[in-house]
Design a protein around this motif. Structure first.
Motif, mmCIF file in Angstrom:
data_model
loop_
_atom_site.group_PDB
_atom_site.id
_atom_site.type_symbol
_atom_site.label_atom_id
_atom_site.label_comp_id
_atom_site.label_asym_id
_atom_site.label_seq_id
_atom_site.Cartn_x
_atom_site.Cartn_y
_atom_site.Cartn_z
ATOM 1 N N GLU A 87 26.496 39.813 27.040
ATOM 2 C CA GLU A 87 27.097 41.012 27.609
ATOM 3 C C GLU A 87 28.474 41.271 27.004
ATOM 4 O O GLU A 87 28.837 42.418 26.722
ATOM 5 C CB GLU A 87 27.177 40.875 29.129
ATOM 6 C CG GLU A 87 25.800 40.818 29.783
ATOM 7 C CD GLU A 87 25.868 40.723 31.301
ATOM 8 O OE1 GLU A 87 26.991 40.819 31.855
ATOM 9 O OE2 GLU A 87 24.811 40.562 31.931
ATOM 10 N N TYR A 88 29.250 40.207 26.775
ATOM 11 C CA TYR A 88 30.540 40.382 26.115
ATOM 12 C C TYR A 88 30.345 40.848 24.668
ATOM 13 O O TYR A 88 31.104 41.681 24.156
ATOM 14 C CB TYR A 88 31.319 39.064 26.114
ATOM 15 C CG TYR A 88 31.576 38.474 27.473
ATOM 16 C CD1 TYR A 88 31.851 39.281 28.579
ATOM 17 C CD2 TYR A 88 31.566 37.091 27.675
ATOM 18 C CE1 TYR A 88 32.089 38.740 29.824
ATOM 19 C CE2 TYR A 88 31.811 36.538 28.922
ATOM 20 C CZ TYR A 88 32.060 37.368 29.996
ATOM 21 O OH TYR A 88 32.300 36.827 31.230
ATOM 22 N N LEU A 116 36.897 39.381 44.637
ATOM 23 C CA LEU A 116 35.601 40.047 44.634
ATOM 24 C C LEU A 116 34.812 39.572 45.850
ATOM 25 O O LEU A 116 34.870 38.395 46.216
ATOM 26 C CB LEU A 116 34.818 39.725 43.353
ATOM 27 C CG LEU A 116 35.500 40.013 42.021
ATOM 28 C CD1 LEU A 116 34.604 39.580 40.869
ATOM 29 C CD2 LEU A 116 35.860 41.484 41.888
ATOM 30 N N THR A 117 34.086 40.495 46.471
ATOM 31 C CA THR A 117 33.225 40.160 47.612
ATOM 32 C C THR A 117 34.009 39.403 48.690
ATOM 33 O O THR A 117 33.680 38.278 49.052
ATOM 34 C CB THR A 117 31.986 39.358 47.154
ATOM 35 O OG1 THR A 117 31.485 39.877 45.934
ATOM 36 C CG2 THR A 117 30.885 39.415 48.191
ATOM 37 N N PHE A 118 35.082 40.044 49.160
ATOM 38 C CA PHE A 118 35.915 39.497 50.241
ATOM 39 C C PHE A 118 36.600 38.180 49.868
ATOM 40 O O PHE A 118 36.988 37.413 50.744
ATOM 41 C CB PHE A 118 35.098 39.319 51.520
ATOM 42 C CG PHE A 118 34.459 40.574 52.026
ATOM 43 C CD1 PHE A 118 35.215 41.565 52.630
ATOM 44 C CD2 PHE A 118 33.094 40.777 51.880
ATOM 45 C CE1 PHE A 118 34.623 42.727 53.098
ATOM 46 C CE2 PHE A 118 32.495 41.940 52.338
ATOM 47 C CZ PHE A 118 33.263 42.932 52.938
ATOM 48 N N TRP A 120 29.449 40.349 39.535
ATOM 49 C CA TRP A 120 30.573 39.501 39.133
ATOM 50 C C TRP A 120 30.685 39.421 37.620
ATOM 51 O O TRP A 120 31.784 39.418 37.082
ATOM 52 C CB TRP A 120 30.408 38.112 39.752
ATOM 53 C CG TRP A 120 30.402 38.133 41.250
ATOM 54 C CD1 TRP A 120 31.019 39.055 42.070
ATOM 55 C CD2 TRP A 120 29.750 37.207 42.118
ATOM 56 N NE1 TRP A 120 30.788 38.748 43.377
ATOM 57 C CE2 TRP A 120 30.010 37.631 43.459
ATOM 58 C CE3 TRP A 120 28.971 36.059 41.919
ATOM 59 C CZ2 TRP A 120 29.524 36.936 44.568
ATOM 60 C CZ3 TRP A 120 28.484 35.381 43.011
ATOM 61 C CH2 TRP A 120 28.756 35.803 44.316
ATOM 62 N N ARG A 121 29.549 39.368 36.923
ATOM 63 C CA ARG A 121 29.587 39.370 35.459
ATOM 64 C C ARG A 121 30.128 40.690 34.936
ATOM 65 O O ARG A 121 30.883 40.721 33.950
ATOM 66 C CB ARG A 121 28.194 39.105 34.876
ATOM 67 C CG ARG A 121 27.711 37.677 35.008
ATOM 68 C CD ARG A 121 26.585 37.380 34.022
ATOM 69 N NE ARG A 121 25.494 38.336 34.112
ATOM 70 C CZ ARG A 121 24.459 38.191 34.929
ATOM 71 N NH1 ARG A 121 24.386 37.156 35.739
ATOM 72 N NH2 ARG A 121 23.489 39.085 34.938
ATOM 73 N N GLU A 122 29.751 41.786 35.580
ATOM 74 C CA GLU A 122 30.231 43.094 35.152
ATOM 75 C C GLU A 122 31.740 43.196 35.302
ATOM 76 O O GLU A 122 32.433 43.706 34.415
ATOM 77 C CB GLU A 122 29.533 44.201 35.950
ATOM 78 C CG GLU A 122 30.087 45.609 35.736
ATOM 79 C CD GLU A 122 29.969 46.106 34.312
ATOM 80 O OE1 GLU A 122 30.684 47.067 33.962
ATOM 81 O OE2 GLU A 122 29.186 45.542 33.524
#
Length: 238
Positions: free
Chosen positions: A53-54, A200-202, A24-26
């Motif tokens: 990460e950003y 995301l993820t259904f 989710w972060r990606e």
């Protein structure tokens, strides 16, 4: 409450999401698309795990959170950190190129007011990306999620969290949070335009993105372009 869950917070997230928090972060990073030279506000940043990460893109990113305990939990991460109230951000108007919040929007006392405050500190034409829990779109999974998964979160929290009682609140906030379109309408009402979302993820999690109008005018109606839904189908199939 969040000061109480700061210890081991990142580990707890990974355990309770079965490692999906990294995916989710990606996806949040991809949709944000921060660029070198930009200024990005990561609101409700917690221990700043997403902020670093950003910042890898070369953008200048600041982690802001109401909980000083959470910020101290990420003291080893080399990004600027600011204790801040989302409803009264300590930043000038039009200070950032983009603002993002991951799994924190539902914890603000006034969702629309917080979104308006985010718009205040973002430049005209700037970007908003929200990653938040949502309503699963696949009916059998939605039944299991609402009926069983949310009920066992507090139980799991007893074993992996430094403050198990907090996960009772988190489960309740997830159960009552607006579904995808309803949240998009709140974002648009707060003054953002070109609002779209991606499941995301259904649909257990959804990414909402929007743009601050380049000129003053009436808020745009929330939309869901086909291209915004397509990447979610790829992710859900993994």
């Amino acid at each position: 409450m969040f000061d109480g869950v700061a210890k081991g917070y990142d580990r707890t997230n990974s355990v309770m999401t079965l490692g999906f928090d990294r995916r989710w972060r990606e996806w949040s990073r991809r949709v944000l698309d921060a660029r070198a030279g930009e200024k990005v506000l990561d609101l409700a940043a917690g221990t700043a795990v997403s902020t670093v990460e950003y910042a890898a893109s070369g953008a200048w990113c600041v982690a802001a959170d109401f909980s000083i305990g959470m910020l101290l939990g990420g003291r080893h991460r080399d990004v600027p950190k600011v204790a801040a109230d989302a409803l009264r951000l300590p930043f000038a108007d039009n200070a950032f190129d983009a603002v993002t919040v991951s799994f924190g929007l539902r914890n603000f006392n006034d969702t629309e007011a917080a979104l308006r405050e985010m718009a205040r500190v973002v430049k005209p034409g700037g970007r908003l990306v929200v990653c938040e829990v949502s309503t699963p779109t696949f009916r059998p999974f939605r039944f299991v999620y609402m009926r069983y998964l949310l009920k066992i979160l507090p139980f799991i929290g007893r074993f992996v969290s430094s403050n198990p009682e907090a996960y009772q609140y988190l489960a309740e906030s997830m159960r009552t949070w607006p579904e995808q379109r309803a949240l998009a309408e709140i974002v648009a009402k707060a003054g953002w335009e070109d609002v779209a979302w991606m499941n995301l993820t259904f649909g257990m999690v959804a990414l909402h993105r929007a743009t601050k109008p380049a000129e003053s005018g009436e808020p745009a109606e929330a939309t869901k372009p086909a291209e915004a839904a397509k990447p979610a189908q790829t992710l859900e199939g993994e």
